[in-house]
Scaffold this motif. Structure first.
Motif, PDB file in Angstrom:
ATOM      1  N   ALA A  83      19.784  45.855  28.508  1.00 49.34           N
ATOM      2  CA  ALA A  83      20.392  44.559  28.799  1.00 49.34           C
ATOM      3  C   ALA A  83      21.833  44.738  29.265  1.00 49.34           C
ATOM      4  O   ALA A  83      22.288  44.049  30.191  1.00 49.34           O
ATOM      5  CB  ALA A  83      20.341  43.668  27.565  1.00 49.34           C
TER       6      ALA A  83
ATOM      7  N   SER B  22      16.171  24.821  37.427  1.00 50.91           N
ATOM      8  CA  SER B  22      15.839  24.759  35.994  1.00 50.91           C
ATOM      9  C   SER B  22      14.873  25.860  35.591  1.00 50.91           C
ATOM     10  O   SER B  22      14.973  26.410  34.491  1.00 50.91           O
ATOM     11  CB  SER B  22      15.268  23.389  35.647  1.00 50.91           C
TER      12      SER B  22
ATOM     13  N   ASN C 296      23.226  43.672  32.928  1.00 47.06           N
ATOM     14  CA  ASN C 296      24.384  42.774  33.044  1.00 47.06           C
ATOM     15  C   ASN C 296      25.489  43.377  33.898  1.00 47.06           C
ATOM     16  O   ASN C 296      26.268  42.645  34.512  1.00 47.06           O
ATOM     17  CB  ASN C 296      24.925  42.420  31.664  1.00 47.06           C
TER      18      ASN C 296
ATOM     19  N   SER D  40      21.311  33.534  38.709  1.00 48.65           N
ATOM     20  CA  SER D  40      20.314  32.457  38.764  1.00 48.65           C
ATOM     21  C   SER D  40      20.590  31.513  39.938  1.00 48.65           C
ATOM     22  O   SER D  40      19.660  31.027  40.588  1.00 48.65           O
ATOM     23  CB  SER D  40      20.293  31.680  37.445  1.00 48.65           C
TER      24      SER D  40
ATOM     25  N   ASP E   6      16.930  29.136  35.493  1.00 45.15           N
ATOM     26  CA  ASP E   6      17.853  29.133  34.352  1.00 45.15           C
ATOM     27  C   ASP E   6      17.123  29.294  33.019  1.00 45.15           C
ATOM     28  O   ASP E   6      17.698  29.798  32.052  1.00 45.15           O
ATOM     29  CB  ASP E   6      18.676  27.849  34.326  1.00 45.15           C
ATOM     30  N   SER E   7      15.871  28.865  32.959  1.00 46.68           N
ATOM     31  CA  SER E   7      15.143  28.942  31.695  1.00 46.68           C
ATOM     32  C   SER E   7      14.463  30.283  31.471  1.00 46.68           C
ATOM     33  O   SER E   7      13.876  30.496  30.411  1.00 46.68           O
ATOM     34  CB  SER E   7      14.109  27.825  31.622  1.00 46.68           C
ATOM     35  N   LEU E   8      14.507  31.177  32.452  1.00 45.53           N
ATOM     36  CA  LEU E   8      13.891  32.495  32.273  1.00 45.53           C
ATOM     37  C   LEU E   8      14.698  33.323  31.280  1.00 45.53           C
ATOM     38  O   LEU E   8      15.918  33.458  31.406  1.00 45.53           O
ATOM     39  CB  LEU E   8      13.810  33.239  33.606  1.00 45.53           C
ATOM     40  N   THR E   9      14.014  33.855  30.311  1.00 41.36           N
ATOM     41  CA  THR E   9      14.645  34.767  29.343  1.00 41.36           C
ATOM     42  C   THR E   9      13.771  35.994  29.212  1.00 41.36           C
ATOM     43  O   THR E   9      12.536  35.919  29.283  1.00 41.36           O
ATOM     44  CB  THR E   9      14.803  34.102  27.966  1.00 41.36           C
ATOM     45  N   VAL E  10      14.428  37.117  29.022  1.00 42.20           N
ATOM     46  CA  VAL E  10      13.713  38.383  28.895  1.00 42.20           C
ATOM     47  C   VAL E  10      14.254  39.101  27.669  1.00 42.20           C
ATOM     48  O   VAL E  10      15.477  39.212  27.491  1.00 42.20           O
ATOM     49  CB  VAL E  10      13.908  39.251  30.159  1.00 42.20           C
ATOM     50  N   ALA E  11      13.355  39.593  26.848  1.00 41.07           N
ATOM     51  CA  ALA E  11      13.759  40.381  25.680  1.00 41.07           C
ATOM     52  C   ALA E  11      13.700  41.856  26.059  1.00 41.07           C
ATOM     53  O   ALA E  11      12.668  42.353  26.484  1.00 41.07           O
ATOM     54  CB  ALA E  11      12.837  40.091  24.504  1.00 41.07           C
TER      55      ALA E  11
END
Length: 116
Positions: free
Chosen positions: A76, A62, A80, A88, A65-70
């Motif tokens: 990006a 969890s 990808n 993840s 999965d909750s890591l976000t990067v701007a």
């Protein structure tokens, strides 16, 4: 002397039979209860380790999965293309493997508590 020993044994053997007849079942019940109790404690300790590893796997998954990067769109897109789709899951598996190795190093000391 032999007659005295024979007389002694003939008197003691029925007493021993009656003793084991009445108290033998108690001894056996206590022995089996002790074995079952020790095995039950062992199962509880193993269950704690399994729950610890399973809970840790859920927490790690969890968190990853909750890591976000701007980041900028071009960067990006490049990330990808490099990172796999299941990145993840891969990171979770690596961190969980390290935690599992640490838990297994500690397992012998914890399972040894209580004389089991």
């Amino acid at each position: 002397m032999g007659a005295l020993v024979r007389l002694l044994f003939t008197a003691l053997i029925p007493l021993a039979r009656n003793f084991f007849k009445y108290f033998g079942t108690w001894f056996l019940q206590f022995f089996f209860w002790l074995k079952v109790a020790r095995f039950g404690l062992f199962l509880i300790k193993v269950g704690i380790f399994v729950a610890l590893i399973t809970g840790t796997a859920d927490v790690i998954s969890s968190i990853v999965d909750s890591l976000t990067v701007a980041m900028p769109a071009v960067l990006a897109d490049g990330v990808n293309r490099i990172l796999p789709d299941n990145f993840s899951t891969c990171v979770s598996a690596i961190v969980l493997a390290k935690f599992t190795v640490m838990a297994l190093h500690v397992k012998d000391r914890v399972l040894g508590l209580g004389g089991v």
